[in-house]
Enzyme design. Structure first.
Site, PDB file in Angstrom:
ATOM      1  CG  ASP A 150     -69.975  37.360 -17.985  1.00 40.90           C
ATOM      2  OD1 ASP A 150     -69.264  37.331 -19.000  1.00 40.90           O
ATOM      3  OD2 ASP A 150     -69.530  37.124 -16.835  1.00 40.90           O
ATOM      4  CB  SER A 151     -68.982  39.963 -23.035  1.00 43.42           C
ATOM      5  OG  SER A 151     -69.705  39.087 -23.876  1.00 43.42           O
ATOM      6  CG  ASP A 159     -70.706  33.622 -19.553  1.00 45.41           C
ATOM      7  OD1 ASP A 159     -70.163  32.601 -19.105  1.00 45.41           O
ATOM      8  OD2 ASP A 159     -70.078  34.595 -20.001  1.00 45.41           O
ATOM      9  CE  LYS A 201     -68.060  31.545 -21.247  1.00 47.01           C
ATOM     10  NZ  LYS A 201     -67.448  32.295 -20.127  1.00 47.01           N
ATOM     11  CD  GLU A 227     -65.430  34.426 -16.370  1.00 43.72           C
ATOM     12  OE1 GLU A 227     -64.684  34.910 -15.487  1.00 43.72           O
ATOM     13  OE2 GLU A 227     -65.917  35.112 -17.295  1.00 43.72           O
ATOM     14  CD  GLU A 284     -61.158  36.001 -22.151  1.00 43.70           C
ATOM     15  OE1 GLU A 284     -62.151  35.381 -21.734  1.00 43.70           O
ATOM     16  OE2 GLU A 284     -61.132  37.242 -22.301  1.00 43.70           O
TER      17      GLU A 284
HETATM   18  O1  KIV Z   1     -68.724  36.678 -21.868  1.00 45.61           O
HETATM   19  C1  KIV Z   1     -68.099  36.392 -22.889  1.00 45.61           C
HETATM   20  O2  KIV Z   1     -68.288  36.979 -23.976  1.00 45.61           O
HETATM   21  C2  KIV Z   1     -67.074  35.346 -22.811  1.00 45.61           C
HETATM   22  C3  KIV Z   1     -66.231  35.113 -24.016  1.00 45.61           C
HETATM   23  C4  KIV Z   1     -65.135  36.107 -24.055  1.00 45.61           C
HETATM   24  C5  KIV Z   1     -65.708  33.725 -24.091  1.00 45.61           C
HETATM   25  O3  KIV Z   1     -66.941  34.719 -21.806  1.00 45.61           O
END
Ligand code: KIV
Length: 290
Positions: A57-58, A96, A126, A128, A195
């Site tokens: 989600d980055s 994500d 994924k 969090e 992280e």
């Molecule tokens: O969204 C992302 O890029 C992440 C990484 C920093 C692991 O969750």
């Protein structure tokens, strides 16, 4: 010791899946993970032999321009995931789950994780956080979808962590992160991102878990390492964490190419004869007489 040809053959032939990662942990082979959000980048990252591609989600920040990862939607994440999976042949693709796509109800979590797998063709998702995410991790795993956990600094809930800061420096906080990681493994997570935590804590967590840990700002003793692709390439400078490493200055390369194009067009040097179609002299003459 593998020779170079054998190593390349392994990279091109074997698709990476959860069992591969387990094997790699067991054999002490480091796992590589990078983010990707579009087709051309995913193609390059996959062909080089990166094991896991995270549609993070980055991407909401690095390619969609949001201030944080909070506003990214399921539809935006799905669009990026589809572009990535169209490119990838070998890597395992992890999508994500965006903020509020899994927290409210395990049923939401299953439905949204299912969309990533059915529509986005991702291999895993994924989520969090530790204990607050356990019911949804269990539900998604029970539905047959592999889940990667993510503890330590969790950007979706950074407001609860006083911003994007290193986590787990005190004994209580460190113990909570260790317990979260163990609980995620028990709930069925196949790997866990650590992280921005001290290297020593990451080493302890890595030795206590049977599933692989993938570190970002968590020192060298994790089973694997992940970076945000745009940080590694020097394409995103709005927020650069201390733990990231820039391997290239693509922003500089792009700036240079774009300004050369601009200069050549404004000065009438592009397009030149080599980039222009011609017609034979007779047609040219006839055209001029029209
Ligand atoms: O969204 C992302 O890029 C992440 C990484 C920093 C692991 O969750």
């Amino acid at each position: 010791m593998w020779c170079e040809r054998e190593r390349r053959a392994t990279i091109t032939s074997q698709a990476v899946r959860t069992v591969t990662l387990q094997e790699m942990k067991r054999e002490g082979r480091k796992i590589t993970m990078l983010t990707a959000y579009d087709y051309p980048m995913a193609l390059l990252v996959d062909r080089v032999g990166i094991d896991l591609i995270l549609v993070g989600d980055s991407g909401g920040m690095t390619v969609l321009g949001y201030e944080t990862t909070i506003p990214v939607t399921m539809d935006e994440m799905l669009m990026m995931t589809k572009a990535v999976t169209r490119a990838v042949k070998r890597a395992m693709v992890v999508a994500d789950m965006p903020f509020m796509s899994y927290e409210a109800e395990p049923a939401d979590a299953i439905r949204n994780a299912g969309r990533f797998v059915k529509e986005g063709l991702a291999h895993a998702v994924k989520v969090e956080r530790g204990w607050p995410s356990l019911p949804c991790v269990r539900a998604i795993v029970d539905a047959g979808i592999p889940v990667m956990g993510h503890v330590g600094l969790t950007p979706q809930t950074a407001v609860l962590q006083e911003g994007l800061k290193v986590q787990g420096r005190g004994l209580d906080a460190a113990r909570r992160i260790l317990e979260d990681a163990l609980a995620l493994e028990k709930a069925g997570a196949f790997a866990i991102v650590l992280e921005a935590i001290p290297g020593m804590l990451a080493r302890i967590i890595t030795s206590r878990l049977t599933v692989p840990t993938i570190g970002i700002g968590a020192g060298p003793d994790c089973d694997g390492q992940v970076l945000v692709l745009h940080d590694l390439l020097g394409l995103f400078d709005r927020f650069v964490p201390r733990f990231t490493k820039q391997y290239a200055d693509l922003a500089g390369v792009i700036r240079d190419a774009v300004s050369r194009f601009r200069e050549e067009v404004t000065e009438g040097r592009f397009p030149d004869a080599a980039h222009t179609f011609s017609i034979d002299r007779e047609t040219e003459k006839a055209l001029l007489e029209l």
